[in-house]
Design an enzyme around this catalytic site. Structure first.
Site, PDB file in Angstrom:
ATOM      1  N   LYS A 121      13.408 -50.442   3.074  1.00 36.54           N
ATOM      2  CA  LYS A 121      13.838 -52.553   4.468  1.00 36.54           C
ATOM      3  C   LYS A 121      13.736 -53.618   4.055  1.00 36.54           C
ATOM      4  O   LYS A 121      15.260 -54.400   3.905  1.00 36.54           O
ATOM      5  CB  LYS A 121      14.621 -51.828   5.124  1.00 36.54           C
ATOM      6  CG  LYS A 121      14.498 -50.517   6.288  1.00 36.54           C
ATOM      7  CD  LYS A 121      15.835 -50.659   6.801  1.00 36.54           C
ATOM      8  CE  LYS A 121      16.365 -49.475   7.481  1.00 36.54           C
ATOM      9  NZ  LYS A 121      18.182 -49.630   7.806  1.00 36.54           N
ATOM     10  N   SER A 129      13.904 -51.055  16.437  1.00 45.89           N
ATOM     11  CA  SER A 129      12.542 -51.317  16.576  1.00 45.89           C
ATOM     12  C   SER A 129      11.512 -50.276  15.160  1.00 45.89           C
ATOM     13  O   SER A 129      10.648 -49.869  15.684  1.00 45.89           O
ATOM     14  CB  SER A 129      12.572 -49.647  18.058  1.00 45.89           C
ATOM     15  OG  SER A 129      12.826 -48.696  17.591  1.00 45.89           O
ATOM     16  N   GLU A 170      21.108 -36.015   5.952  1.00 42.56           N
ATOM     17  CA  GLU A 170      20.978 -36.528   6.901  1.00 42.56           C
ATOM     18  C   GLU A 170      19.840 -35.718   7.990  1.00 42.56           C
ATOM     19  O   GLU A 170      19.492 -34.903   7.558  1.00 42.56           O
ATOM     20  CB  GLU A 170      22.364 -36.040   7.329  1.00 42.56           C
ATOM     21  CG  GLU A 170      22.927 -38.105   7.116  1.00 42.56           C
ATOM     22  CD  GLU A 170      24.187 -38.467   8.288  1.00 42.56           C
ATOM     23  OE1 GLU A 170      24.138 -39.029   8.800  1.00 42.56           O
ATOM     24  OE2 GLU A 170      25.644 -37.358   7.824  1.00 42.56           O
ATOM     25  N   GLY A 205      21.585 -35.862  13.164  1.00 41.76           N
ATOM     26  CA  GLY A 205      22.254 -37.157  12.908  1.00 41.76           C
ATOM     27  C   GLY A 205      22.997 -36.716  11.887  1.00 41.76           C
ATOM     28  O   GLY A 205      22.771 -37.798  11.247  1.00 41.76           O
ATOM     29  N   ASP A 262      25.918 -37.466  11.419  1.00 39.16           N
ATOM     30  CA  ASP A 262      27.522 -38.816  11.775  1.00 39.16           C
ATOM     31  C   ASP A 262      28.047 -39.299  10.240  1.00 39.16           C
ATOM     32  O   ASP A 262      28.886 -39.161   9.648  1.00 39.16           O
ATOM     33  CB  ASP A 262      26.842 -40.241  12.208  1.00 39.16           C
ATOM     34  CG  ASP A 262      25.960 -40.379  11.389  1.00 39.16           C
ATOM     35  OD1 ASP A 262      24.925 -40.421  11.634  1.00 39.16           O
ATOM     36  OD2 ASP A 262      25.881 -41.785  11.296  1.00 39.16           O
ATOM     37  N   SER A 313      11.895 -42.839   1.612  1.00 37.90           N
ATOM     38  CA  SER A 313      12.125 -43.123   1.477  1.00 37.90           C
ATOM     39  C   SER A 313      11.139 -44.903   2.403  1.00 37.90           C
ATOM     40  O   SER A 313      11.683 -45.783   2.645  1.00 37.90           O
ATOM     41  CB  SER A 313      13.682 -43.846   2.828  1.00 37.90           C
ATOM     42  OG  SER A 313      13.697 -42.632   3.228  1.00 37.90           O
TER      43      SER A 313
END
Lengths: 317, 317
Positions: B52, B77, B202, B206, B208, B301
């Protein structure tokens, strides 16, 4: 039986392609915690999870054709066993590992997984006696865990790489068991960075090298009780100790209680799994047993830890 | 709002010196387990413990002088919060992070530790409402967690480095939340290795992006319940989804029950701490949800996991 920088440079050529050139990690959180610029040599990311592979591969690859045919023997329930087994597998040399029958199943399996034959001995038998008998019966060469110039030269390649990758260092801090890693790293460092302050760190319960260093002669202690299972040695060796005397500047110790939080700090903040022995050098810096200054190399010697054990320790610490 | 390889190359120049060029690790045990040659891009070893930071730094460093003076706001968060906080600290930009008041104290502390102001909201308030109000009141620029071309371009630098360091890859497997990392890596990889098979993974709860990928349009799901807390997104974005459609070859999912042992395998065998989300790609290979072939890049990651939580999970798994 002296070990020189030329031996380490030759060892480095020998292990190239077999051993990993492990990364040197940095961490601004660690720098802030210690108040110095730290360079972590991550031997926990070495093949089989510890620096031991360097020395074992260097030693086995120097055996003659006759010795290779007969195979090699090692007694160890720890990283040396797996190092010899893996080096033997890669070099096509038969390996026999002598282990206590109560060694953790995970270690027995891992050593067998690398293709070694494992012979266990009971608690009424002396490991050395069993090993000597087997070596004689089978005509095998015994590979000692630290007290051999080829082992020492192999371990010294870790410091050579660290200095090449991190640049000049003011201080190098190294975990110490029988001083194979420490003495090899000291030889390499004294050559490449003559002014570097070299420190070895032992568990407080297993301070055989520290006592010897201070007494100016080899001191033998009882088998130590410490969570730093890679440093449960009773005395430095005839090869390693003179090198420690000549090249090392300082010895320090940390207790198991000091070691555990330092180890988990490395897990949580640096995202690497380090075994207790592997965290000795860093723990000495955290506790200020060793006063860091300037650019400091920190050797993390291994990462072979049973997660089940670690999970239980974490609850307690 | 397209993102091209040129954007990723420019992002790479921008983040140099600030972001770490994380190591690419290999493991013969992992290769044997999966039956392919794996190259692990270790973004768990990135600054603040996750990829990130790449996107956040790339985005913040492109703000104009006026925007920099006003500061930036992010709601998260998780890793995005720490990434924005750290990037702001390094660039001298004030940061405000909006977090739920029940966020773990360790995350609140870590984010504040990077110098961010943290505002919490209660369970009766909508995060978006709170954030929008604060952004308006203070005139701050909101930095979205994934749906922005500067964020996507920054994340794509991870794949650029991986391909530069590992050489040609036949397959690339990437964890997927809102597809910022996946879409950025896909753009970089399609350019540098046009034949590479690109897969996103994924958590099953989750899925999506997987649903959207199969439906050919953005599908929104309820907030998922999964231990992969970095992938609790409800829909891909208007920037990320078209890139996924265009460049990604396959989507796969793994359950939490499949994820946990794969994660601990990485800890125990590769000696690295990887968070659940970070282990998604590897878990898909372990479970054969994704069939590995040839030279396979695996993105890990992130590594931000509470050790107390992990120790408890280890007892159960």
């Amino acid at each position: 039986m002296r070990v020189t920088y030329a031996d380490i440079a030759a060892a480095h050529e020998r292990i190239k392609g077999a051993a990993r050139r492990t990364p040197v990690l940095t961490s601004s959180s660690a720098d802030a915690l210690i108040g110095a610029e730290l360079f972590f040599k991550c031997e926990n990311l070495q093949r089989m999870g510890a620096f031991k592979f360097r020395g074992a591969y260097n030693a086995l690859s120097q055996l003659g054709p006759e010795e290779r045919k007969r195979g090699v023997l090692a007694f160890s329930s720890g990283n040396h066993a797996q190092a010899v087994a893996l080096a033997g597998k890669l070099l096509g040399i038969k390996t026999l590992i002598v282990m206590p029958e109560n060694a953790p199943k995970v270690k027995l399996d891992a050593t067998r997984g690398y293709g070694a034959e494992v012979v266990t001995y009971g608690k009424d038998e002396e490991r050395e006696t069993v090993a000597a008998r087997l070596a004689k019966e089978r005509g095998m060469v015994t590979i000692p865990p630290f007290n051999h110039p080829h082992i020492v030269a192999g371990q010294g390649t870790a410091a050579k790489e660290l200095l090449e990758d991190a640049g000049a260092l003011d201080m190098l801090v190294v975990p110490c068991g029988g001083a194979g890693l420490l003495s090899g790293c000291a030889v390499a460092t004294r050559h490449l960075a003559p002014q570097c302050h070299i420190v070895g760190v032992e568990p407080a319960a297993g301070d055989d090298v520290t006592q010897s260093f201070r007494a100016g002669k080899i001191v033998t202690i009882a088998v130590p009780d410490t969570i730093a299972d890679g440093a449960r040695t009773t005395a430095p060796g005839s090869v390693t100790f003179p090198l420690v005397q000549r090249y090392v500047n300082e010895m320090a110790t940390v207790t198991d209680e000091e070691l555990l939080p330092a180890m988990f700090w490395l897990w949580e903040r640096m995202k690497i799994v380090v075994e207790p022995t592997g965290a000795l050098a860093f723990a000495a810096l955290v506790t200020k047993k060793v006063k860091a200054k300037g650019r400091v190399g920190v050797v993390l010697s291994g990462g072979n830890v049973d997660l089940r054990w670690a999970a239980a320790q974490f609850g307690k610490h």
